[in-house]
Design an enzyme around this catalytic site. Structure first.
Site, PDB file in Angstrom:
ATOM      1  N   ASP A  32       0.859  -1.188   0.000  1.00  0.00           N
ATOM      2  CA  ASP A  32       0.000   0.000   0.000  1.00  0.00           C
ATOM      3  C   ASP A  32       0.895   1.238   0.000  1.00  0.00           C
ATOM      4  OD1 ASP A  32       0.797  -0.556   2.691  1.00  0.00           O
ATOM      5  OD2 ASP A  32      -0.729   0.818   3.432  1.00  0.00           O
ATOM      6  N   GLU A  85       0.118  -1.071   5.742  1.00  0.00           N
ATOM      7  CA  GLU A  85       1.208  -0.557   6.588  1.00  0.00           C
ATOM      8  C   GLU A  85       1.072   0.937   6.807  1.00  0.00           C
ATOM      9  OE1 GLU A  85       5.218   1.120   7.573  1.00  0.00           O
ATOM     10  OE2 GLU A  85       3.842   1.601   5.962  1.00  0.00           O
TER      11      GLU A  85
HETATM   12  C1  LIG Z   1      23.800   9.211  11.941  1.00  0.00           C
HETATM   13  C2  LIG Z   1      22.862   8.679  10.973  1.00  0.00           C
HETATM   14  C3  LIG Z   1      22.087   9.682  10.165  1.00  0.00           C
HETATM   15  C4  LIG Z   1      21.101   9.012   9.298  1.00  0.00           C
HETATM   16  C5  LIG Z   1      19.849   9.745   9.177  1.00  0.00           C
HETATM   17  C6  LIG Z   1      18.671   8.828   9.068  1.00  0.00           C
HETATM   18  C7  LIG Z   1      17.695   9.366   8.099  1.00  0.00           C
HETATM   19  C8  LIG Z   1      16.444   8.569   8.054  1.00  0.00           C
HETATM   20  C9  LIG Z   1      16.308   8.004   6.727  1.00  0.00           C
HETATM   21  C10 LIG Z   1      15.349   7.186   6.388  1.00  0.00           C
HETATM   22  C11 LIG Z   1      14.245   6.769   7.246  1.00  0.00           C
HETATM   23  C12 LIG Z   1      13.131   6.293   6.368  1.00  0.00           C
HETATM   24  C13 LIG Z   1      12.061   5.628   7.140  1.00  0.00           C
HETATM   25  C14 LIG Z   1      11.199   4.864   6.191  1.00  0.00           C
HETATM   26  C15 LIG Z   1      10.152   4.060   6.889  1.00  0.00           C
HETATM   27  C16 LIG Z   1       8.855   4.729   6.737  1.00  0.00           C
HETATM   28  C17 LIG Z   1       7.753   3.942   7.353  1.00  0.00           C
HETATM   29  C18 LIG Z   1       6.550   4.846   7.487  1.00  0.00           C
HETATM   30  O1  LIG Z   1       6.381   5.755   6.742  1.00  0.00           O
HETATM   31  N1  LIG Z   1       5.710   4.606   8.482  1.00  0.00           N
HETATM   32  C19 LIG Z   1       4.568   5.449   8.741  1.00  0.00           C
HETATM   33  C20 LIG Z   1       3.282   4.666   8.893  1.00  0.00           C
HETATM   34  C21 LIG Z   1       3.251   3.670   9.990  1.00  0.00           C
HETATM   35  C22 LIG Z   1       3.639   2.388   9.883  1.00  0.00           C
HETATM   36  N2  LIG Z   1       3.391   1.745  11.057  1.00  0.00           N
HETATM   37  C23 LIG Z   1       2.861   2.622  11.927  1.00  0.00           C
HETATM   38  C24 LIG Z   1       2.472   2.453  13.233  1.00  0.00           C
HETATM   39  C25 LIG Z   1       1.933   3.537  13.870  1.00  0.00           C
HETATM   40  C26 LIG Z   1       1.863   4.760  13.232  1.00  0.00           C
HETATM   41  C27 LIG Z   1       2.251   4.935  11.912  1.00  0.00           C
HETATM   42  C28 LIG Z   1       2.754   3.852  11.267  1.00  0.00           C
HETATM   43  C29 LIG Z   1       4.857   6.284   9.961  1.00  0.00           C
HETATM   44  O2  LIG Z   1       5.811   6.050  10.681  1.00  0.00           O
HETATM   45  O3  LIG Z   1       4.074   7.222  10.180  1.00  0.00           O
HETATM   46 ZN   LIG Z   2       6.747   2.081   4.116  1.00  0.00          ZN
HETATM   47 ZN   LIG Z   3       5.325   5.081   4.146  1.00  0.00          ZN
END
Ligand SMILES: CCCCCCCC/C=C\CCCCCCCC(=O)N[C@@H](Cc1c[nH]c2ccccc12)C(=O)O
Ligand SMILES: [Zn+2]
Ligand SMILES: [Zn+2]
Length: 529
Positions: free
Chosen positions: A153, A217
């Site tokens: 999704d 997700e």
């Molecule tokens: C010294 C190191 C420096 C490095 C920096 C790090 C940078 C970060 C880079 C990337 C991170 C990307 C993260 C991607 C994952 C995204 C997942 C996402 O978008 N999740 C949503 C939705 C979600 C999923 N499960 C839940 C549970 C409860 C609430 C929301 C969600 C989100 O987190 O909102």
């Molecule tokens: Zn994701």
């Molecule tokens: Zn996402």
């Protein structure tokens, strides 16, 4: 069976060792004939054929299927991803998603990966109407299974601001464009693609594994991942480890660090969604009271924004991340990061300067919803604001609530917890942590240009938290190079992945599956008494 021939190459290599140190000499140091030397080299080459670099040869030591794909396969690989992007599998909210597209995506996977979906080694189940669980039966039941995760999704993508339509999957300048190219259809497709290519080459895994593909997700995985997890728990499954999205091979995220580094997140933040509410007497705007619900709420919310949660640098995995990264920096950052016992106060302040690194050192406070008022000449009775906190691994929901109460410090502001969950426990990253070690070794062999692999913190949340009951080895890593601009495109505009990045992601999983089959537990180090 291909992939099952266990050759202890390092033993073989150690027998050849004298020749390696002085090529052209035998064990007694005498010159050997050119033919003998060529023969030895040929045997060696045949034994290691297919491994991708010296490190993988040394570590895995079994005969392998090389991760080399024909021109025709490379075209099919990218076309399959483009097709996936064209299906608008949008999660709008907990209640609303494009269910037609979710169902179509299921059909699409079956069509594009026929070998996977017809293999006698694989059991396919649809869970929670649209999510998918694949159980890949390994030949050695003594090996504990693992799980590869992804979700198909995506968040909504209104067309404004995009260079190409977000659901076009267009290829331009070496990139495939569209919503889901990084988050996270790339992983769904790469996992299935790698397995398809392995099966076509008659690979049969030794270690069983699961593939869990979630359909919700983006709205927290209650209908998909949570149900798959319950199903596996009911079957008594324990996982050696799991791999999900959540971190990348980072480029240009830290000032003065030009070289890419791979960050495997071993911790995931918790969350607290808090609604603040103020109720006052309504009235005519021509004679306003000294304080209104809007004014009181705004002041409280502003205090929260202006008072960041405490900097938690020093507890949690970040110290280890920077310590390991220190040698990648030049002077003086290498000295600062390498001597945190002395420079911790300075480094913790440096981390606060940028909004991404700031999110690594503290619980973040994001004001995301604000509601009040219906008419310009009416003093509204009710004002509401919702705040999204992402909780640092070293804090708890209760601690954050306590801090919020003290910052708001106004009894007229009611606090309502809409949802909360604790940070996930930190997964091991030591020499005995199979998931971490497998990822690290596979990164080193597939991406020789990446000098360093570090454990990190995921600042967002993922479906993986639903599986915390099945394993203590939760690793968040996408084998894809990411720059800050790419990070902004996730949930933003112009999300795209280079064809090269995507091919490497397929290659990575192709290697990872084989590495999981040949992994040798490290021999415990015995200390003399
Ligand atoms: C010294 C190191 C420096 C490095 C920096 C790090 C940078 C970060 C880079 C990337 C991170 C990307 C993260 C991607 C994952 C995204 C997942 C996402 O978008 N999740 C949503 C939705 C979600 C999923 N499960 C839940 C549970 C409860 C609430 C929301 C969600 C989100 O987190 O909102
Ligand atoms: Zn994701
Ligand atoms: Zn996402």
């Amino acid at each position: 069976m291909i992939g099952q021939r266990r050759v202890r190459l390092w033993t073989f290599r150690s027998k050849l060792w004298p020749d390696w140190r002085g090529l052209g000499r035998d064990m007694a140091g005498r010159c050997v004939s050119g033919r003998a030397l060529i023969a030895a080299l040929l045997i060696l080459l045949a034994t290691v054929s297919g491994s991708t670099g010296p490190s993988s040869r040394e570590i895995w030591g079994a005969s392998r299927i090389p991760s080399q794909f024909s021109e025709e396969e490379r075209v099919a690989i990218k076309e399959a991803l483009k097709g996936a992007i064209q299906i608008p599998t949008v999660s709008f909210s907990h209640e609303e998603s494009n269910t037609t597209a979710l169902a179509e995506f299921g059909e699409y996977m079956r069509k594009v990966f026929p070998t996977v979906f017809h293999s006698s080694l694989i059991r396919h189940e649809v869970v929670g109407t649209y999510s998918h669980l694949l159980t890949v039966q390994g030949s050695d039941p003594s090996l504990q299974p693992y799980m590869l995760m992804a979700h198909f999704d995506v968040v909504p993508a209104p067309e404004e601001g995009w260079d190409v339509p977000p659901f076009s999957g267009l290829e331009r300048d070496g990139f495939i464009h569209g919503r889901g190219t990084l988050d996270n259809k790339n992983s769904v497709m790469a996992i299935l693609q790698a397995l398809e290519l392995l099966l076509i080459r008659n690979y049969s895994p030794r270690r069983s594994f699961f593939i869990a593909l979630g359909h919700d997700e983006e709205v927290s995985g209650i209908k998909g991942a949570q149900k798959i997890s319950a199903l596996l728990q009911a079957r008594g499954v324990r996982l050696a480890f799991l791999v999900d999205e959540g971190s990348f091979i980072m480029e240009d995220f830290l000032p003065n660090l030009k070289k890419p580094f791979a960050m495997i997140s071993v911790a995931e933040k918790g969350a607290l969604d808090l609604m603040l509410q103020v109720n006052m007497t309504p009235g005519h705007s021509s004679a306003p009271p000294k304080e209104t619900s809007i004014g009181i709420l705004s002041a409280a919310v502003s205090r929260l924004e202006q008072t960041p949660m405490p900097n938690m640098f020093g507890s949690g995995p970040l110290k280890q991340t920077l310590k390991l990264l220190s040698r990648e920096f030049s002077f003086p950052t290498n000295i600062l990061f390498g001597n945190l016992w002395l420079f911790q106060p300075i480094v913790s302040r440096l981390m606060e300067r940028n909004h991404i690194t700031n999110a690594l050192v503290r619980t973040t406070t994001a004001l995301t919803i604000f509601n009040a008022g219906v008419k310009v000449n009416v003093i509204p009775p009710l004002a509401q604001a919702t705040i999204n906190f992402r909780i640092h691994p070293s804090q708890t929901v209760r601690e954050v609530l306590e801090l919020v109460k003290n910052i708001v410090a106004d009894d007229r502001v009611q606090l309502h917890v809409l949802r909360s969950f604790e940070p996930l426990p930190v997964s091991p990253s030591d020499a005995t942590a199979i998931g971490y070690q497998l990822l690290q070794q596979t990164i080193q062999s597939v991406f020789p240009e990446v000098n360093i692999v570090v454990p990190g913190i995921c600042i967002a949340n993922t479906d993986s938290r639903h599986y915390a009951n099945l394993t203590n080895g939760i690793y968040l890593f996408n084998p894809v190079f990411l720059q800050p601009q790419g990070f902004s495109s996730i949930h933003g505009i112009n999300e795209k992945i280079s064809v090269r990045n995507y091919e490497n992601q397929v290659k990575f999983i192709f290697e990872l599956i084989q590495n999981a089959d040949t992994y040798k537990e490290p021999v415990p180090h015995l200390h003399e008494l």
